[in-house]
Each structure stands twice: as structure tokens, then as C-alpha cells.
Design a protein around this motif. Structure first.
Motif: not given
Length: 219
Positions: A5, A24, A29, A197, A213
Motif C-alpha cells: 500500500f 487503516v 497490511i 485506493a 484496501l
């Protein structure tokens, strides 16, 4: 295949990158990157520290196609202590600066031009660049396949995969799950998503960055 990302939009780190990370950080991630333009150096340092505190692998991608600016980005990567440096085409100079660090280097294959960057180069040119990078001691390559101007993106990916045993990261303009699956089939080790995104391109009917995401992280 790893999902990286990128906290970037239009090849610049987003100005609210720290706030974005807050929203996030629970998605799991494990690979997160940024560019060295778009925010002040102190914000960049805070961002890198925050990402490492999450236990994620960090990436800085070089934007500039000018030698001195690109090498300045290399020095920034060293100061921050990122895990991976992506981009740039000055392989020998970059590796000399990185000597003694643990940073893995993934130079661009092909000829990046402009900003946002486009990629010139045929599959044969990409394969030659991959072999040259590996012979020089690079850990792999950064390939802007979906920004190609001279060839089909997947032809470039397959050419790169056949030419290198190193890490093959596909960056730029990846906007659909079909593209992601195609990259996996073509042999990519990782791919980056940033602008798609933030723009909502991955799930046009979903309104939040988390939704965009979560789709990719769940593939």
C-alpha cells in the motif's frame, strides 16, 4: 504475491498520511510505502517510524528522473532506514550509496519519463535491464508495467520474470482485481496500489479508503 500500500496519490505522498495510517492500521497490511515528496522531512520520519511500529515492511520509491534529485532520494532512504528502495535508474551510484546498509534496491526497468511517470521500453529492453540490475547486485526490479507506452503490460512482466530471479515488484496504475490476478499469473512477487485506493477505483460503489484496501488485502 505481496500487496504494497503506497500512501501516495499522483506520485506524491498524501499530506494527511499520518491520519490515513490511523484509519487503516488494523487491516493487517504488512507492506507500506511512500515517496519522498509531498510532505516535509519531519512528517516523513514520523511516518516511517509509525509504519515500522506496526510491524510492516517499508518502501521508499524514487520519483525523480533527474540524477541528482534521484540520488538525494537515496540519501533520504538511508536516513530513514527503510527496508526497500524502489525506482531510479542510476544503479551503480545508488548501490555505492547503499553499501553497508541493509536496504534492498529495486531499480526501474525500462525508461521512465515524465511525472506522473510513464514507461518506455520493449520486452527485450526490460529483460536486458533486469539482467543488468541483477548482475550489478540489485535485489530485483521495480516495473511500471501498467504505465507502458511501447508494449502490452503483461508482456513486460513476463519478460522481466524470465530475466531475473530477484524480487519483481509491479508499480503504478493498477486499478482492478483482474489486473492483480493477471500479475500473479505472470510471476510478479508484489504490486503497489496508491492512487487507485484513494480515488475509489478499486470498488467504485464503495465510499471509504478502508473498503478499497480491504478488497485488495483479502485477495
Amino acid at each position: 504475491m505481496d500487496f504494497i500500500f503506497m500512501l501516495t496519490r499522483d506520485d506524491r505522498t498524501v499530506t494527511d498520511c499520518l491520519e490515513v495510517l490511523d484509519t487503516v492500521e488494523d487491516l493487517g497490511i504488512t507492506h507500506i510505502g511512500f515517496k519522498d515528496i509531498g510532505v516535509d522531512p519531519d512528517i516523513l520520519a514520523k511516518l516511517h517510524t509509525r509504519i515500522k511500529n506496526l510491524g510492516a515492511t517499508t518502501y521508499l520509491e524514487v520519483v525523480s528522473t533527474h540524477r541528482d534529485q534521484a540520488l538525494a532520494s537515496v540519501r533520504t532512504a538511508i536516513e530513514l532506514g527503510v527496508d526497500w528502495l524502489m525506482g531510479g535508474t542510476w544503479i551503480e551510484e545508488t548501490l555505492a550509496l547503499l553499501h553497508g546498509t541493509s536496504i534492498g534496491y529495486l531499480p526501474f526497468a525500462g525508461a521512465p519519463v515524465g511525472h506522473p511517470t510513464r514507461l518506455a521500453g520493449t520486452p527485450d529492453r526490460i529483460a536486458d535491464d533486469c539482467r543488468r540490475a541483477e548482475a550489478a547486485g540489485c535485489a530485483g526490479v521495480d516495473l511500471l508495467a501498467y504505465r507502458a507506452t511501447d508494449a502490452d503490460p503483461l508482456d513486460l512482466v513476463r519478460a522481466a520474470r524470465a530475466a531475473t530471479t530477484g524480487r519483481l515488484v509491479i508499480a503504478g496504475s493498477i486499478t482492478t482485481t483482474d489486473q492483480i490476478r493477471a500479475l500473479a499469473s505472470a510471476g510478479a512477487d508484489a504490486f503497489t496500489i496508491g492512487s487507485a485506493a484513494f480515488d475509489g477505483s478499486l470498488q467504485p460503489r464503495a465510499g471509504t479508503l478502508r473498503s478499497q484496501l480491504a478488497l485488495v488485502a483479502g485477495l
